[in-house]
Enzyme design. Structure first.
Site, PDB file in Angstrom:
ATOM      1  N   HIS A  75       0.808  -1.225   0.000  1.00 47.60           N
ATOM      2  CA  HIS A  75       0.000   0.000   0.000  1.00 47.60           C
ATOM      3  C   HIS A  75       0.840   1.274   0.000  1.00 47.60           C
ATOM      4  O   HIS A  75       0.429   2.281  -0.606  1.00 47.60           O
ATOM      5  CB  HIS A  75      -0.970  -0.009   1.183  1.00 47.60           C
ATOM      6  N   GLU A  77      -8.623   5.056  -6.516  1.00 48.61           N
ATOM      7  CA  GLU A  77      -7.620   5.339  -7.545  1.00 48.61           C
ATOM      8  C   GLU A  77      -8.237   6.145  -8.686  1.00 48.61           C
ATOM      9  O   GLU A  77      -7.732   6.170  -9.800  1.00 48.61           O
ATOM     10  CB  GLU A  77      -7.025   4.038  -8.086  1.00 48.61           C
TER      11      GLU A  77
END
Length: 341
Positions: free
Chosen positions: A234, A264
């Site tokens: 991450h 995203e």
């Protein structure tokens, strides 16, 4: 009434007017009733003094009633004059006589406090200056050591009240501004968040309805972002988001906007931009991201969906839906590509 000058928005302006009206109406009623009660037989000062207090009370009631009746239609200058007028009414009885009201000049704290917390700073300082001037006049009128001592004590209290109130108000404003900014900003990338972007889209659509001119929306998504998180972790995904945000922000025109609208997902709003130009800009972004990310630890590609008003939609919600649909089409076509609605 949308925005009012001097930093007072409409709700703050209405609250200040209502508070001023209630303060004048209630305090004026008490003063007038007190004067009438004294006239009715309660031991007290001479008749001339009672008439002065009664007149001041009725004047305050009248001023307060005007403010309450006008409400949001109250002229700005009238609201800003309220604390100075109130200070004058408070000091009028001792100025025309040696007598004082039961509460005396300490009542000046109320208009000073009102101006300091609810009105612009310059009004607070003007109110303080007027109040101090009235205190000096009262001390000179009475010309006793007790009057001078009282005026000095009250004057120091007024100065402290204005200073503390203005300082607290500045801190509160700074805190509110920070909270508002944080509520509309994505903490990771520093871009506008979805809430801020939706508000911006509505505002730009309003301008479009009034003045015309096309507007376009680019829905942008990082390709295979889950794979990046799973393979590199991450922190690597966050780094890619931050880097992409910087690229998008660097390639946005003045007047256009970019926001992070999801995990995203990003969105770029292009004002005064027809659909064809928006598609060309989307292709250019695709190439820029591919070229710049080649030097990143984890290179990425993006897919872009393009939609425009009036070509593909007639309202903000329709524009978002059309751009999202085009984005899905771009991903279905193999990613790292542009699709138009």
């Amino acid at each position: 009434m949308g925005e009012v000058a001097d930093g007072l928005d409409a709700p703050a302006f209405r609250f200040a007017v209502r508070t001023a009206g209630v303060m004048l109406f209630v305090s004026g009623s008490f003063a007038a009733l007190w004067a009438v009660a004294v006239v009715g037989g309660v031991p007290g000062p001479d008749v001339h003094w009672r008439v002065v207090v009664f007149t001041v009370g009725v004047s305050a009631v009248g001023f307060g009633a005007v403010l309450l009746l006008l409400g949001r239609r109250t002229p700005k200058w009238l609201l800003f004059a309220f604390p100075q007028v109130t200070a004058g009414l408070i000091c009028l009885p001792p100025l025309v006589s040696h007598e004082s009201t039961p509460a005396g000049s300490i009542l000046l704290v109320w208009p000073v406090l009102f101006a300091g917390y609810l009105l612009p700073e310059r009004v607070a300082w003007v109110t303080l200056a007027v109040s101090l001037g009235l205190l000096v006049a009262v001390a000179l009128r009475k010309h006793t050591s007790d009057a001078v001592a009282t005026s000095v004590e009250v004057g120091l209290s007024l100065v402290a009240t204005v200073y503390i109130t203005v300082h607290l108000r500045r801190n509160n404003r700074a805190l509110v501004a920070t909270l508002r900014r944080e509520a509309r900003t994505d903490p990771l990338t520093g871009l506008a968040n979805r809430r801020a972007f939706d508000d911006l889209l509505e505002r730009e659509f309003g301008l479009y309805e009034r003045h015309g001119g096309p507007m376009a929306l680019l829905a942008i998504d990082i390709d295979h972002f889950k794979r990046l998180n799973d393979c590199s972790g991450h922190p690597a995904g966050d780094a890619a988001l931050v880097a992409l945000a910087a690229v998008l922000a660097a390639h946005v025109r003045h007047g256009d906007s970019v926001a992070r609208t999801g995990g995203e997902e990003f969105a770029m709003l292009l004002t005064d931009c027809p659909a064809g130009v928006a598609q060309r800009r989307a292709h250019a972004l695709l190439a820029v991201v591919a070229a710049e990310s080649a030097a990143w630890p984890d290179p990425i590609t993006i897919s872009i969906g393009v939609a425009a008003i009036p070509d593909h939609a007639g309202a903000p919600a329709e524009l978002v839906t059309a751009a999202d649909t085009a984005l899905y089409a771009a991903k279905a076509a193999g990613r790292n590509t542009v699709a138009a609605a």
